[in-house]
Design an enzyme around this catalytic site. Structure first.
Site, short mmCIF file in Angstrom:
data_model
loop_
_atom_site.label_atom_id
_atom_site.label_comp_id
_atom_site.label_asym_id
_atom_site.label_seq_id
_atom_site.Cartn_x
_atom_site.Cartn_y
_atom_site.Cartn_z
N CYS A 137 0.82 -1.21 0.00
CA CYS A 137 0.00 0.00 0.00
C CYS A 137 0.86 1.26 0.00
O CYS A 137 1.38 1.67 1.04
CB CYS A 137 -0.92 -0.03 1.22
SG CYS A 137 -1.92 1.45 1.38
N CYS A 140 -0.36 4.09 2.20
CA CYS A 140 -0.16 3.88 3.64
C CYS A 140 1.31 4.09 4.02
O CYS A 140 1.61 4.65 5.07
CB CYS A 140 -0.53 2.46 4.06
SG CYS A 140 -2.05 1.85 3.35
N ASP A 141 2.22 3.58 3.20
CA ASP A 141 3.62 3.47 3.63
C ASP A 141 4.62 4.31 2.84
O ASP A 141 5.79 4.39 3.23
CB ASP A 141 4.06 1.99 3.55
CG ASP A 141 3.19 1.10 4.45
OD1 ASP A 141 2.77 1.60 5.50
OD2 ASP A 141 2.94 -0.06 4.08
#
Ligand code: NAP
Length: 310
Positions: A137, A140-141
């Site tokens: 992701c 997200c990261d």
């Protein structure tokens, strides 16, 4: 006291599940919709801008789109539950579903909209270094890899989208693809190839993820001449497609060889009476937010028709 029997339980909350909720609630079926405990909103919660959902000429952020669908569901009275269904018994007239808190629900009909999960390459060190360099992701990261040199593996739209997004943070993004052409849509390929921060390694596969505590590099193989090499990279974003989330259904409902639920096309009826399936759980061809929403609508209409005949 007699046990409550629901007309309809919807399992899953992507565009398919929420759209089924909107239609079923407007048909007065008083649906209960299980959103999932950590995956509420489905795959679009992990995307950035959705440019191709009709009705949004300026684009819409994936999570905002899901919030709107959810609000529309609630407006018409769908009961949303932020929990997982952990067991389903779908044969017979009354279906039994158990949620993660141990509640047991009885229902006359069920709509399955559990979507799909990220596919893994299948390497031991991919798992071990997950969260320590390996991710599925970018939204997200990606932030953690500011000014790093990182990799994306895959050649579809997801890989193009992740790579483009990651150039916001990374010094360089290397797309590693096993063939010599991408399967992604042309507009997304053009964007990638025009981005000076992106390098493409064609005909290359990932053999191993290197690093003790955190990822430090990749072991690669050229698929044409078989030559192996190592490259220093601090993150690997895996964007190689998805697998249907049908594990709870195995053995009780007809699945195809890849695990997708079979439906009596063009309906959403499965082989079990009163059980309908929609979205990415049945679709390995189109897999768009709009097609998932469309089949969610169909599933609610099919369930309504079924209930009116029973
Ligand atoms: P996909 O289209 O199935 O592409 C998967 C890619 O990963 C392919 O290039 C495939 O290589 C590669 N791959 C598969 N298994 C692999 C493995 N074990 N090792 C290395 N590479 C592997 O999946 P996706 O990109 O997630 O897209 C899924 C659907 O969602 C598509 O319909 C796409 O259009 C849609 N989508 C749309 C958008 C958008 O429009 N904004 C964004 C994301 C996704 P090969 O090409 O060699 O098979």
């Amino acid at each position: 006291m007699s046990e409550k029997i629901y007309d309809l339980v919807i399992v899953g909350s992507g565009p398919a599940g929420y759209t089924a909720g909107i239609y079923a609630a407007r048909a007065q079926l008083e649906p209960v919709l299980y959103e999932g405990s950590v995956t509420a909103g489905g795959a679009l919660m992990n995307t950035t801008e959705v440019e191709n959902f009709p009705g949004f000429p300026a684009g819409v952020m994936g999570p905002d789109l899901m919030d709107s669908l959810k609000a529309q569901c609630e407006k018409f009275g769908t009961k949303l539950v932020r929990d997982d269904i952990v067991d389903m018994q779908l044969k017979g007239d009354l279906k039994t579903l158990t949620d993660g808190s141990g509640n047991v629900l009885k229902a006359r009909s069920v709509i399955l909209a559990t979507g799909s999960a990220y596919k893994e390459i299948g390497l031991e060190n991919e798992k071990r270094l997950s969260g320590r360099g390996v991710s599925w992701c970018a939204t997200c990261d990606g932030f953690f890899f500011r000014d790093h040199e990182i990799a994306v593996v895959g050649g579809g739209d997801s890989a193009m989208e992740e790579a483009t997004f990651l150039t916001k943070f990374a010094k360089k993004v290397v797309i590693i693809h096993r063939r010599d052409s991408f399967r992604a849509s042309k507009i997304m390929i053009d964007r990638v190839l025009a981005n000076p921060k992106i390098e493409v390694m064609w005909n290359t596969e990932v053999l191993d993820v290197l690093g003790a505590d955190n990822m430090t590099g990749l072991k690669l193989r050229n698929t044409l001449d078989g030559k192996e090499s190592e490259r220093a990279l601090t993150a690997l974003f895996v964007a190689i497609g998805h697998l249907p989330r049908s594990e709870l259904l195995t053995g009780q409902i007809d699945l195809d060889s890849e695990g997708y639920v079979k439906v009596e096309f063009p309906s959403t009826r499965t082989n079990l009476s009163g059980v309908f399936a929609c979205g990415d759980l049945v679709d390995h061809t189109y897999r768009q937010a709009i097609t998932a929403a469309g089949t969610g609508c169909q599933a609610a209409l099919d369930a309504e028709k079924f209930l009116s005949h029973h």
